[in-house]
Design an enzyme around this catalytic site. Sequence first.
Site, PDB file in Angstrom:
ATOM      1  N   SER A 297      43.433  22.659  40.084  1.00 12.10           N
ATOM      2  CA  SER A 297      44.418  23.736  40.198  1.00 12.10           C
ATOM      3  C   SER A 297      44.882  23.904  41.639  1.00 12.10           C
ATOM      4  O   SER A 297      46.077  24.107  41.900  1.00 12.10           O
ATOM      5  CB  SER A 297      43.811  25.039  39.675  1.00 12.10           C
ATOM      6  OG  SER A 297      44.774  26.065  39.637  1.00 12.10           O
TER       7      SER A 297
ATOM      8  N   LYS B 233      42.163  30.178  42.688  1.00 12.05           N
ATOM      9  CA  LYS B 233      42.384  29.350  41.499  1.00 12.05           C
ATOM     10  C   LYS B 233      41.207  29.402  40.538  1.00 12.05           C
ATOM     11  O   LYS B 233      40.892  28.427  39.851  1.00 12.05           O
ATOM     12  CB  LYS B 233      42.716  27.907  41.872  1.00 12.05           C
ATOM     13  CG  LYS B 233      43.737  27.740  42.992  1.00 12.05           C
ATOM     14  CD  LYS B 233      44.978  28.609  42.808  1.00 12.05           C
ATOM     15  CE  LYS B 233      45.795  28.202  41.594  1.00 12.05           C
ATOM     16  NZ  LYS B 233      46.993  29.100  41.448  1.00 12.05           N
TER      17      LYS B 233
ATOM     18  N   HIS C 118      40.058  37.420  48.117  1.00 10.20           N
ATOM     19  CA  HIS C 118      39.412  36.102  48.114  1.00 10.20           C
ATOM     20  C   HIS C 118      38.352  36.018  49.218  1.00 10.20           C
ATOM     21  O   HIS C 118      37.756  34.956  49.422  1.00 10.20           O
ATOM     22  CB  HIS C 118      40.445  34.995  48.370  1.00 10.20           C
ATOM     23  CG  HIS C 118      41.410  34.772  47.238  1.00 10.20           C
ATOM     24  ND1 HIS C 118      41.025  34.749  45.923  1.00 10.20           N
ATOM     25  CD2 HIS C 118      42.752  34.532  47.249  1.00 10.20           C
ATOM     26  CE1 HIS C 118      42.092  34.499  45.163  1.00 10.20           C
ATOM     27  NE2 HIS C 118      43.134  34.374  45.939  1.00 10.20           N
TER      28      HIS C 118
END
Length: 285
Positions: free
Chosen positions: A131, A45, A101
């Site tokens: 988010s 995010k 990630h």
Amino acid sequence: MTEPDLYTLYKGVLLPTLVHPPQSLKRFEMFTFRPDDIVIITYPKSGTTWMQEIVPLIVSGGEPASVESLHNWDRVPWLEVARTCSLNLDSRPSPRMFTTHFLPHMMPPSFFQVKPKVIYVIRNPKDVFVSSFHYCAMASFLADPGPQNEFLQKFLKGEVMFGSWFNHVKAWLNYKERIFYICYEEMIKDLEGSVSRIALFLEKTLDNDVIGAIAERCMFKNMKKNNMSNYSAVPNDIMDTSKSEFLRKGIVGDWKNLLTVAEVENFDTVYAENMKDVDYKFAWD
């Protein structure tokens, strides 16, 4: 389902099990990078989808087919997810573009051996929290966030998918090999200038009109219309868009609309303690 049902603990970090089954993690451990690979790395995010739009357009010299012909999860795939096992990435021509990630300690040996180019995007953790809160509420493969303050405490402790924002950012700031750092807030403030700087890092010479066209196309309101990028193809039982859009607002400072005064004070205290030794000027400071 409960968190133990939904998450896997891998190298000390919680991962959504549905998209990170053992076979995909094993494949990633054996993955062979090339020196001219481009790897977009983010904490979730933080602007991943945005960068998955910008980088292919830079590499293609602004050719729109680069973002109109493939869904972003195939054009710049996450290396650690299940779908990647079927994409035959070894046969892709250079420069290949990937996303992850993962933290440095989770990367495969070849990453450190060949040192591909890395673009690391950093976003104000307060906006990342907001988010993430909305995303967890709409994604069926993630644990329901529960009450806001309860989720905030988990976020600040790193008891969420991909662990601590603080650990993630600090770990990648300590990685010094062929890496370009950029803040989400810099891109909001000056997208054209950001595109130009990214192109320079990627050693891609582009005319000013091409850079301007890329920036225009990658404005949030325009990118949101791209069905290859807005996740509209994902079934509603996986991402319930009646609860929240995947590409929601794309703004800076939305945390001011959600966090209470007490929560902001708590956040600031934890942030100050965790980042006190970090020598980096963030765009939101």
